[in-house]
Write an enzyme that holds these catalytic residues in place. Sequence first.
Site, PDB file in Angstrom:
ATOM      1  N   ASP A 163      -2.889  22.321  -0.830  1.00 26.10           N
ATOM      2  CA  ASP A 163      -3.534  21.046  -0.553  1.00 26.10           C
ATOM      3  C   ASP A 163      -4.756  20.930  -1.451  1.00 26.10           C
ATOM      4  O   ASP A 163      -5.700  21.731  -1.340  1.00 26.10           O
ATOM      5  CB  ASP A 163      -3.945  20.978   0.923  1.00 26.10           C
ATOM      6  N   PHE A 169      -0.988  13.075 -10.030  1.00 29.75           N
ATOM      7  CA  PHE A 169      -0.249  12.118  -9.216  1.00 29.75           C
ATOM      8  C   PHE A 169      -0.638  12.187  -7.736  1.00 29.75           C
ATOM      9  O   PHE A 169      -0.506  11.204  -7.015  1.00 29.75           O
ATOM     10  CB  PHE A 169       1.256  12.381  -9.294  1.00 29.75           C
ATOM     11  N   SER A 215      -2.900   2.382 -10.881  1.00 28.50           N
ATOM     12  CA  SER A 215      -1.979   1.392 -10.324  1.00 28.50           C
ATOM     13  C   SER A 215      -2.440  -0.017 -10.665  1.00 28.50           C
ATOM     14  O   SER A 215      -3.637  -0.278 -10.837  1.00 28.50           O
ATOM     15  CB  SER A 215      -1.933   1.575  -8.803  1.00 28.50           C
ATOM     16  N   TYR A 267      -5.601   1.564  -0.151  1.00 28.86           N
ATOM     17  CA  TYR A 267      -4.902   2.291  -1.222  1.00 28.86           C
ATOM     18  C   TYR A 267      -5.377   1.794  -2.581  1.00 28.86           C
ATOM     19  O   TYR A 267      -5.729   2.587  -3.467  1.00 28.86           O
ATOM     20  CB  TYR A 267      -3.389   2.119  -1.108  1.00 28.86           C
ATOM     21  N   LYS A 318      -7.632   3.645  -5.846  1.00 30.22           N
ATOM     22  CA  LYS A 318      -7.304   3.667  -7.266  1.00 30.22           C
ATOM     23  C   LYS A 318      -8.453   3.100  -8.095  1.00 30.22           C
ATOM     24  O   LYS A 318      -8.771   3.604  -9.184  1.00 30.22           O
ATOM     25  CB  LYS A 318      -6.009   2.907  -7.533  1.00 30.22           C
ATOM     26  N   ASN A 346       5.600  -1.243 -10.584  1.00 28.49           N
ATOM     27  CA  ASN A 346       6.463  -0.833  -9.458  1.00 28.49           C
ATOM     28  C   ASN A 346       7.625   0.035  -9.940  1.00 28.49           C
ATOM     29  O   ASN A 346       8.672  -0.485 -10.317  1.00 28.49           O
ATOM     30  CB  ASN A 346       6.988  -2.073  -8.732  1.00 28.49           C
TER      31      ASN A 346
END
Length: 342
Positions: A59, A82, A126, A151, A155, A180
């Site tokens: 983790d 990622f 993103s 979210y 980013k 996407n």
Amino acid sequence: MSKILVTGGCGYIGIHTIVDLVQNGYEVISVDNNSRSNISILEGAEKIIGKKIKNYVVDLCNLKETETIFEENKDINGIIHFAAYKAVGESVEKPLMYYENNLGSLVNILKCAEKYAVPNFVFSSSCTVYGNPDAIPVTEETPQKPAESPYGATKQMGEVIVTDAVKSSSLQGILLRYFNPVGAHPSVLIGEIPLGRPANLVPAITQTAIGKLPTMQVWGEDYPTRDGSCVRDYIHVCDIAHAHTLALNLLINKKNKVNPEIFNLGTGDGFTVLEVIKAFEKTSGVKLSYSIGPRRAGDVVAIYANNNKAKTELGWLPAKSLEEMMDSAWKWELTLKNNKTS
């Protein structure tokens, strides 16, 4: 041969990127705590590349455990980061969990990059950083609006953190803003494995078509778009994966013009949710059961990319059509079913 650490390596984009990196001459190690991924996906990737993948079950929010990876691999030449939670709807319901996980893990991996003198860093960003843009397609210079979800906010904040980190160190960075990702590897040995009910459109489509879900919902029909549903830029996951290899090449060859560099990764075409459903039905020959529901919190109206910078400076060219994306996603879903019943 450069050694690259891929965080979130058992995730959907991570595993496809590992395959692309190895096929382009890189040595790869993976780290994933498997809280949102299935470690068995490594087996499929290993069949494609013909070798074992070293994976740490760690983790990244635990700095001490994260440091052990770097202690055992002091020759890491680049990191592709990622590892993050990514469900827009869940982030609206559990914002603190998203801030803690996505930002805490990023800070720790950057601390390690600095401490162990890793020179190159690619951040998985993103198109959510643009919020609801005033004009589309968006370029890398499009002003950012407030994020529509926690979210998206992680980013936006992540990009700021990486930018500040590279300014204060010798680290060279690239921020890849992708749209996407959909589809699966042509071998059908790796693809997307959502945990629980899928939050993304294409796995929801394929799971409905195959009968895992009785029906699916289209979130909203009153948006100011061609047919009232949201517009997105869908891109094949293998095209996305290869862009990460090209980004590392750029950094390692010291061809980046600024630090950090930013690239949009999209096809440049926007499709509505209903258009994607029709493309799937045409490709698969399966009629989809779906209903129209209310708008979903956190969704932007419409967004797609201007990808000229990635084409000219990375030499990147997305190759797959929407129909090819739907076809590979459907073949992957069929493979999952066959593997389960065999």
